[in-house]
Scaffold this motif. Structure first.
Motif, PDB file in Angstrom:
ATOM      1  N   MET A  40     -43.599 -86.271 -26.253  1.00 13.88           N
ATOM      2  CA  MET A  40     -44.041 -87.309 -27.195  1.00 13.88           C
ATOM      3  C   MET A  40     -44.453 -86.656 -28.501  1.00 13.88           C
ATOM      4  N   VAL A  41     -44.484 -87.441 -29.556  1.00 15.52           N
ATOM      5  CA  VAL A  41     -44.884 -86.907 -30.857  1.00 15.52           C
ATOM      6  C   VAL A  41     -46.372 -87.167 -31.065  1.00 15.52           C
ATOM      7  N   HIS A  42     -46.976 -86.355 -31.910  1.00 12.33           N
ATOM      8  CA  HIS A  42     -48.385 -86.547 -32.265  1.00 12.33           C
ATOM      9  C   HIS A  42     -48.604 -86.103 -33.697  1.00 12.33           C
ATOM     10  N   SER A  43     -49.591 -86.696 -34.336  1.00  8.12           N
ATOM     11  CA  SER A  43     -49.968 -86.284 -35.684  1.00  8.12           C
ATOM     12  C   SER A  43     -50.657 -84.928 -35.621  1.00  8.12           C
ATOM     13  N   VAL A  44     -50.298 -84.032 -36.521  1.00  7.59           N
ATOM     14  CA  VAL A  44     -50.904 -82.694 -36.508  1.00  7.59           C
ATOM     15  C   VAL A  44     -52.167 -82.632 -37.362  1.00  7.59           C
ATOM     16  N   GLU A  45     -52.544 -83.734 -38.016  1.00  7.44           N
ATOM     17  CA  GLU A  45     -53.767 -83.770 -38.808  1.00  7.44           C
ATOM     18  C   GLU A  45     -54.979 -83.717 -37.886  1.00  7.44           C
ATOM     19  N   ALA A  46     -55.902 -82.830 -38.170  1.00  6.20           N
ATOM     20  CA  ALA A  46     -57.051 -82.622 -37.294  1.00  6.20           C
ATOM     21  C   ALA A  46     -58.061 -83.748 -37.430  1.00  6.20           C
ATOM     22  N   PRO A  47     -58.856 -84.031 -36.380  1.00  4.59           N
ATOM     23  CA  PRO A  47     -59.970 -84.974 -36.511  1.00  4.59           C
ATOM     24  C   PRO A  47     -60.933 -84.498 -37.595  1.00  4.59           C
ATOM     25  N   ALA A  48     -61.614 -85.454 -38.239  1.00  2.00           N
ATOM     26  CA  ALA A  48     -62.494 -85.084 -39.352  1.00  2.00           C
ATOM     27  C   ALA A  48     -63.589 -86.116 -39.536  1.00  2.00           C
ATOM     28  N   TYR A  49     -64.747 -85.634 -39.988  1.00  2.00           N
ATOM     29  CA  TYR A  49     -65.794 -86.562 -40.420  1.00  2.00           C
ATOM     30  C   TYR A  49     -65.365 -87.191 -41.729  1.00  2.00           C
ATOM     31  N   LEU A  50     -65.800 -88.435 -41.947  1.00  2.00           N
ATOM     32  CA  LEU A  50     -65.356 -89.200 -43.106  1.00  2.00           C
ATOM     33  C   LEU A  50     -66.549 -89.932 -43.711  1.00  2.00           C
ATOM     34  N   GLY A  51     -66.488 -90.116 -45.029  1.00  2.00           N
ATOM     35  CA  GLY A  51     -67.512 -90.886 -45.725  1.00  2.00           C
ATOM     36  C   GLY A  51     -68.465 -90.019 -46.513  1.00  2.00           C
ATOM     37  N   ARG A  52     -69.211 -90.664 -47.397  1.00  2.00           N
ATOM     38  CA  ARG A  52     -70.160 -89.942 -48.235  1.00  2.00           C
ATOM     39  C   ARG A  52     -71.166 -89.169 -47.399  1.00  2.00           C
ATOM     40  N   ASP A  53     -71.670 -89.817 -46.345  1.00  2.00           N
ATOM     41  CA  ASP A  53     -72.684 -89.199 -45.495  1.00  2.00           C
ATOM     42  C   ASP A  53     -72.101 -88.675 -44.190  1.00  2.00           C
ATOM     43  N   ARG A  54     -70.772 -88.577 -44.123  1.00  2.00           N
ATOM     44  CA  ARG A  54     -70.108 -88.081 -42.912  1.00  2.00           C
ATOM     45  C   ARG A  54     -70.560 -88.869 -41.680  1.00  2.00           C
ATOM     46  N   GLU A  55     -70.739 -90.171 -41.827  1.00  3.25           N
ATOM     47  CA  GLU A  55     -71.227 -91.001 -40.738  1.00  3.25           C
ATOM     48  C   GLU A  55     -70.107 -91.632 -39.928  1.00  3.25           C
ATOM     49  N   LEU A  56     -68.863 -91.360 -40.311  1.00  5.91           N
ATOM     50  CA  LEU A  56     -67.700 -91.878 -39.603  1.00  5.91           C
ATOM     51  C   LEU A  56     -66.846 -90.722 -39.099  1.00  5.91           C
ATOM     52  N   LEU A  57     -66.043 -91.013 -38.083  1.00  3.08           N
ATOM     53  CA  LEU A  57     -65.144 -90.015 -37.507  1.00  3.08           C
ATOM     54  C   LEU A  57     -63.738 -90.585 -37.480  1.00  3.08           C
TER      55      LEU A  57
END
Length: 430
Positions: A210-227
C-alpha cells in the motif's frame, strides 16, 4: 497559557514515533508486539497449547494483534476488560498486476481501500509499505519511506471549471500513481520492492502493499496545541490502548483481565479472519478461560461480566461546516475523549455503558465529551456493534475528536492522545 501545555508531551511524542513507524497494519502489529515484549509479554502461537500461568501474552495474525494479562489469583470466571481498536486506514493498495502506464509514463495500478478521501492523495509524495509473502510461507515487512510515487492532479489550465464545479475524480482513471518514465515492464515493481527488502524476486509468492504519505507527523498551530499526522484513525487508539495495557499490568491488584484487541479491515466492514467480525477475539478469550481450567459455564460467567471499549476516532466540530454537526453536540480538540452515541446501534453505547466510561474518566481526572450525529446525516459505525452482537458483551463506543477523518493526513488536539490513554488505563484498572 495554552491548554496544549497542561500535560507532559511525552505520550504524544511517542505517538508520533509510532505513527511514523507504522505505515501499514503489519508494521503496526510488529511495533505493538515489540513494545509488548519489552513490557514482559510473550507471544503464543494459535497452534500451541496454552497454559494457565499468570502474566502477559499476545497473539498475532496478519494485521491483527490481541494481547491480554492474567493477574495472580484470576479464576476461570474472571471477567475481561477489553480495549478494541483497528490497525487499518483508508489508502491506495497495489493490485495483483501492478505494472501499468501509458504515454511514456510508468505507473502502479492501485485499488482503493476503505472510504478514502481521494483528493488528499493528490500531489503528495508517497512511499510504499506492507509485506511480501515468500514461497516458503514466511512474511517479510517492507517500508520504502521516501518519495517514490505521486498521483498528479490535472493543472487548472486544463480544467478551467474545477474551482467552480468542484473536483471530480474517476476512481479508476485518475488515481493511478506515477513512479517513473519509460515502457511498462511486467514484474518491475515487485523486483524493485524485493531488491529494496534485500530479497530475490524469485522468492516472492505474493504481496500486500500500500502507499503512504512520507510527510512526518508534526505539531501544528501557534501554540503547537494541535497534532497533524497520518493514520490517526485508528493507530491513535491502538497506541493509547497499548500504553494503558502495559501501565495497568503494574497495578497491585486487577479485578479483571485487561485485553487489547487491535483488528484489521475495520475500514471495509470487518468481515475477515483478522477483522472484528471474525472469530479471533472470541477464540482468544475462550481459550484463556479454558486454559485456566474453565468450563462453558465459566466462560459464560466471564463474558457476562466483560466490558469492551470500542475506541475509534470521532468527528470534532468543523469550523467551516458547523451545519453538518448536531447543533448541541460540538466536540472540540483537547476537550477529552468522546462518548459516541447512536440509538440505531451504529454505535453500541447505552446508558449503562456510559456510566462505566464516565466513571473511568472521573477516576483519571479526564474531561468527557459527547458525540451524536446530526439527524439529517448518516452515522458511521465501528467495531463496537459487531463486538457486542458477536460476543454478547457490554460494549461502549468512545474515541478522540479529529478533523479530516479518512484523509491521508488527519488532525487532533495534542493533549487528547494522553487524555484517552489515561481514561483507558483507569478503565482497565477499574
Amino acid at each position: 497559557m495554552s491548554s496544549a501545555h497542561r500535560f507532559d508531551r511525552g505520550h504524544t511524542d511517542d505517538l508520533m514515533t509510532f505513527l511514523a513507524a507504522s505505515p501499514s497494519p503489519y508494521h503496526a502489529v510488529a511495533n505493538t508486539a515489540e513494545r509488548l515484549e519489552k513490557a514482559g509479554f510473550r507471544q503464543v502461537a494459535e497452534t500451541d497449547a496454552w497454559d494457565a500461568q499468570a502474566g502477559g501474552r499476545y497473539v498475532t495474525r496478519g494485521g491483527a494483534i490481541i494481547a491480554w494479562y492474567v493477574p495472580e489469583g484470576a479464576t476461570a470466571a474472571t471477567p475481561f476488560r477489553i480495549i478494541g481498536a483497528h490497525t487499518d486506514s483508508p489508502n491506495l493498495r497495489v493490485k495483483p498486476l501492478p505494472d501499468t502506464g501509458s504515454h511514456g509514463w510508468r505507473q502502479v495500478a492501485v485499488e482503493l481501500y476503505g472510504g478514502t478521501l481521494l483528493n488528499t492523495w493528490l500531489d503528495r509524495d508517497l512511499g510504499l509499505s506492507g509485506r511480501l509473502t515468500l514461497r516458503d510461507g514466511s512474511h517479510h515487512l517492507v517500508n520504502i519511506d521516501r518519495p517514490l510515487l505521486r498521483v498528479p492532479q490535472l493543472a487548472v489550465h486544463l480544467d478551467r471549471t474545477v474551482n467552480h464545479d468542484g473536483l471530480k475524480l474517476d476512481k479508476q482513471r485518475h488515481m493511478t500513481p506515477i513512479w517513473g518514465l519509460g515502457k511498462v515492464d511486467e514484474g518491475d515493481l515487485i523486483r524493485f520492492v524485493a531488491q529494496e527488502a534485500g530479497l530475490d524476486a524469485a522468492q516472492v509468492g505474493g504481496w500486500d502493499l500500500m502507499v503512504h504519505s512520507v510527510e512526518a507527523p508534526a505539531y501544528l498551530g501557534r501554540d503547537r496545541e494541535l497534532l497533524a499526522g497520518p493514520r490517526m484513525d485508528n493507530l491513535l487508539s491502538v497506541h493509547a490502548g497499548l500504553a494503558a495495557l502495559t501501565t495497568a499490568t503494574t497495578s497491585a491488584s486487577l479485578p479483571c483481565i485487561p485485553v487489547l484487541a487491535a483488528f484489521d479491515h475495520e475500514e471495509n466492514g470487518s468481515q475477515s479472519d483478522t477483522g472484528a467480525e471474525g472469530p479471533l477475539l472470541g477464540n482468544v478469550l475462550e481459550r484463556s478461560v479454558f486454559a485456566r481450567g474453565g468450563t462453558y459455564e465459566d466462560r459464560a460467567r466471564a463474558f457476562a461480566g466483560t466490558v469492551c471499549l470500542s475506541s475509534d476516532t470521532g468527528h470534532a466540530v468543523h469550523p467551516n461546516y458547523p451545519e453538518r454537526h448536531d447543533p448541541d453536540h460540538h466536540p472540540m480538540p483537547n476537550g477529552g475523549p468522546l462518548l459516541k452515541v447512536n440509538v440505531n446501534q451504529r454505535y453500541a453505547t447505552d446508558g449503562s455503558g456510559r456510566a462505566v466510561f464516565a466513571a473511568a474518566c472521573e477516576r483519571a481526572g479526564v474531561p468527557l465529551q459527547h458525540f451524536v450525529s446530526n439527524n439529517a446525516m448518516p452515522c458511521g459505525t465501528t467495531i463496537g456493534p459487531i463486538t457486542a452482537a458477536r460476543h454478547g458483551i457490554t460494549t461502549v463506543d468512545i474515541g478522540v475528536a479529529i478533523l479530516s477523518m479518512h484523509s491521508a493526513r488527519e488532525l487532533c488536539g495534542a493533549d487528547d492522545p494522553y487524555l484517552l490513554a489515561a481514561a483507558l488505563t483507569a478503565f482497565l484498572e477499574g
